[in-house]
Design a protein around this motif. Structure first.
Motif, PDB file in Angstrom:
ATOM      1  N   PRO A  82      65.435 -37.335  45.479  1.00 23.67           N
ATOM      2  CA  PRO A  82      66.607 -38.169  45.222  1.00 23.67           C
ATOM      3  C   PRO A  82      66.319 -39.259  44.188  1.00 23.67           C
ATOM      4  O   PRO A  82      67.187 -39.599  43.384  1.00 23.67           O
ATOM      5  CB  PRO A  82      66.925 -38.783  46.583  1.00 23.67           C
ATOM      6  N   GLU A  83      65.115 -39.779  44.194  1.00 24.51           N
ATOM      7  CA  GLU A  83      64.739 -40.816  43.232  1.00 24.51           C
ATOM      8  C   GLU A  83      64.752 -40.265  41.804  1.00 24.51           C
ATOM      9  O   GLU A  83      65.244 -40.901  40.881  1.00 24.51           O
ATOM     10  CB  GLU A  83      63.357 -41.396  43.560  1.00 24.51           C
ATOM     11  N   TYR A  84      64.197 -39.075  41.627  1.00 17.62           N
ATOM     12  CA  TYR A  84      64.182 -38.423  40.318  1.00 17.62           C
ATOM     13  C   TYR A  84      65.613 -38.167  39.854  1.00 17.62           C
ATOM     14  O   TYR A  84      65.963 -38.447  38.699  1.00 17.62           O
ATOM     15  CB  TYR A  84      63.396 -37.111  40.411  1.00 17.62           C
ATOM     16  N   ALA A  85      66.434 -37.640  40.742  1.00 20.65           N
ATOM     17  CA  ALA A  85      67.827 -37.362  40.401  1.00 20.65           C
ATOM     18  C   ALA A  85      68.562 -38.634  39.993  1.00 20.65           C
ATOM     19  O   ALA A  85      69.375 -38.614  39.061  1.00 20.65           O
ATOM     20  CB  ALA A  85      68.533 -36.691  41.577  1.00 20.65           C
ATOM     21  N   LEU A  86      68.278 -39.743  40.657  1.00 20.01           N
ATOM     22  CA  LEU A  86      68.909 -41.018  40.321  1.00 20.01           C
ATOM     23  C   LEU A  86      68.505 -41.475  38.919  1.00 20.01           C
ATOM     24  O   LEU A  86      69.354 -41.888  38.117  1.00 20.01           O
ATOM     25  CB  LEU A  86      68.542 -42.087  41.345  1.00 20.01           C
ATOM     26  N   LEU A  87      67.227 -41.394  38.592  1.00 24.06           N
ATOM     27  CA  LEU A  87      66.761 -41.804  37.274  1.00 24.06           C
ATOM     28  C   LEU A  87      67.359 -40.929  36.171  1.00 24.06           C
ATOM     29  O   LEU A  87      67.774 -41.434  35.124  1.00 24.06           O
ATOM     30  CB  LEU A  87      65.235 -41.784  37.216  1.00 24.06           C
ATOM     31  N   VAL A  88      67.443 -39.646  36.414  1.00 27.09           N
ATOM     32  CA  VAL A  88      68.062 -38.741  35.444  1.00 27.09           C
ATOM     33  C   VAL A  88      69.548 -39.076  35.291  1.00 27.09           C
ATOM     34  O   VAL A  88      70.075 -39.085  34.171  1.00 27.09           O
ATOM     35  CB  VAL A  88      67.854 -37.273  35.844  1.00 27.09           C
ATOM     36  N   ALA A  89      70.213 -39.395  36.388  1.00 24.23           N
ATOM     37  CA  ALA A  89      71.638 -39.751  36.335  1.00 24.23           C
ATOM     38  C   ALA A  89      71.858 -41.025  35.522  1.00 24.23           C
ATOM     39  O   ALA A  89      72.846 -41.131  34.784  1.00 24.23           O
ATOM     40  CB  ALA A  89      72.194 -39.916  37.743  1.00 24.23           C
ATOM     41  N   ILE A  90      70.959 -41.989  35.629  1.00 25.01           N
ATOM     42  CA  ILE A  90      71.078 -43.230  34.852  1.00 25.01           C
ATOM     43  C   ILE A  90      70.974 -42.925  33.363  1.00 25.01           C
ATOM     44  O   ILE A  90      71.787 -43.403  32.564  1.00 25.01           O
ATOM     45  CB  ILE A  90      70.002 -44.252  35.291  1.00 25.01           C
ATOM     46  N   ILE A  91      69.991 -42.122  32.994  1.00 26.53           N
ATOM     47  CA  ILE A  91      69.816 -41.779  31.584  1.00 26.53           C
ATOM     48  C   ILE A  91      70.999 -40.960  31.085  1.00 26.53           C
ATOM     49  O   ILE A  91      71.514 -41.189  29.990  1.00 26.53           O
ATOM     50  CB  ILE A  91      68.479 -41.045  31.364  1.00 26.53           C
ATOM     51  N   ARG A  92      71.458 -40.029  31.886  1.00 23.64           N
ATOM     52  CA  ARG A  92      72.599 -39.192  31.505  1.00 23.64           C
ATOM     53  C   ARG A  92      73.854 -40.046  31.295  1.00 23.64           C
ATOM     54  O   ARG A  92      74.594 -39.860  30.335  1.00 23.64           O
ATOM     55  CB  ARG A  92      72.854 -38.132  32.566  1.00 23.64           C
ATOM     56  N   ARG A  93      74.087 -40.999  32.187  1.00 25.06           N
ATOM     57  CA  ARG A  93      75.268 -41.862  32.059  1.00 25.06           C
ATOM     58  C   ARG A  93      75.187 -42.719  30.792  1.00 25.06           C
ATOM     59  O   ARG A  93      76.179 -42.879  30.073  1.00 25.06           O
ATOM     60  CB  ARG A  93      75.411 -42.758  33.289  1.00 25.06           C
ATOM     61  N   LEU A 141      62.035 -46.171  32.690  1.00 25.09           N
ATOM     62  CA  LEU A 141      62.648 -45.045  33.394  1.00 25.09           C
ATOM     63  C   LEU A 141      62.022 -43.724  32.977  1.00 25.09           C
ATOM     64  O   LEU A 141      61.740 -42.878  33.820  1.00 25.09           O
ATOM     65  CB  LEU A 141      64.156 -45.010  33.154  1.00 25.09           C
ATOM     66  N   CYS A 142      61.793 -43.567  31.678  1.00 22.15           N
ATOM     67  CA  CYS A 142      61.163 -42.327  31.212  1.00 22.15           C
ATOM     68  C   CYS A 142      59.757 -42.167  31.776  1.00 22.15           C
ATOM     69  O   CYS A 142      59.366 -41.069  32.165  1.00 22.15           O
ATOM     70  CB  CYS A 142      61.134 -42.298  29.684  1.00 22.15           C
ATOM     71  N   SER A 143      59.016 -43.254  31.855  1.00 25.48           N
ATOM     72  CA  SER A 143      57.652 -43.157  32.390  1.00 25.48           C
ATOM     73  C   SER A 143      57.663 -42.773  33.870  1.00 25.48           C
ATOM     74  O   SER A 143      56.772 -42.069  34.337  1.00 25.48           O
ATOM     75  CB  SER A 143      56.881 -44.459  32.176  1.00 25.48           C
ATOM     76  N   LEU A 144      58.670 -43.207  34.600  1.00 26.53           N
ATOM     77  CA  LEU A 144      58.757 -42.885  36.026  1.00 26.53           C
ATOM     78  C   LEU A 144      59.018 -41.403  36.279  1.00 26.53           C
ATOM     79  O   LEU A 144      58.679 -40.885  37.338  1.00 26.53           O
ATOM     80  CB  LEU A 144      59.841 -43.730  36.703  1.00 26.53           C
ATOM     81  N   ILE A 145      59.635 -40.733  35.306  1.00 23.77           N
ATOM     82  CA  ILE A 145      59.907 -39.309  35.481  1.00 23.77           C
ATOM     83  C   ILE A 145      59.139 -38.461  34.466  1.00 23.77           C
ATOM     84  O   ILE A 145      59.475 -37.318  34.213  1.00 23.77           O
ATOM     85  CB  ILE A 145      61.421 -39.000  35.455  1.00 23.77           C
TER      86      ILE A 145
END
Length: 78
Positions: free
Chosen positions: A13-24, A55-59
């Motif tokens: 869920p954490e990964y999905a959240l970070l991807v959603a932030i970048i996508r938005r 954010l990129c470093s976290l994923i």
């Protein structure tokens, strides 16, 4: 051994959240986005406060490569 695909990955869920932030933020660069949201996205992708880099470093994404891709896609904002 076959290469791992997005369907094979265990996405947290954490990964999905970070991807959603970048996508938005990416979606907010489009012409129909409100100007204040676009301005925030431009700051984000310019890494003004280093949030994009973090954010990129976290994923485990190359933020400079991602940044260059966004700049190429939306040269009118960068």
């Amino acid at each position: 051994m076959t290469p791992e695909t997005a369907d094979d990955m265990d996405i947290t869920p954490e990964y999905a959240l970070l991807v959603a932030i970048i996508r938005r933020a990416h979606e907010d660069l489009r012409d129909h986005a409100p100007p204040h949201e676009r301005a925030s996205s431009i700051q984000f992708f310019n890494n003004q406060y280093r949030h994009f880099e973090l954010l990129c470093s976290l994923i485990d994404l190359d933020y400079e490569g991602m940044q260059e891709a966004v700049w190429r896609q939306y040269p009118q904002w960068f």
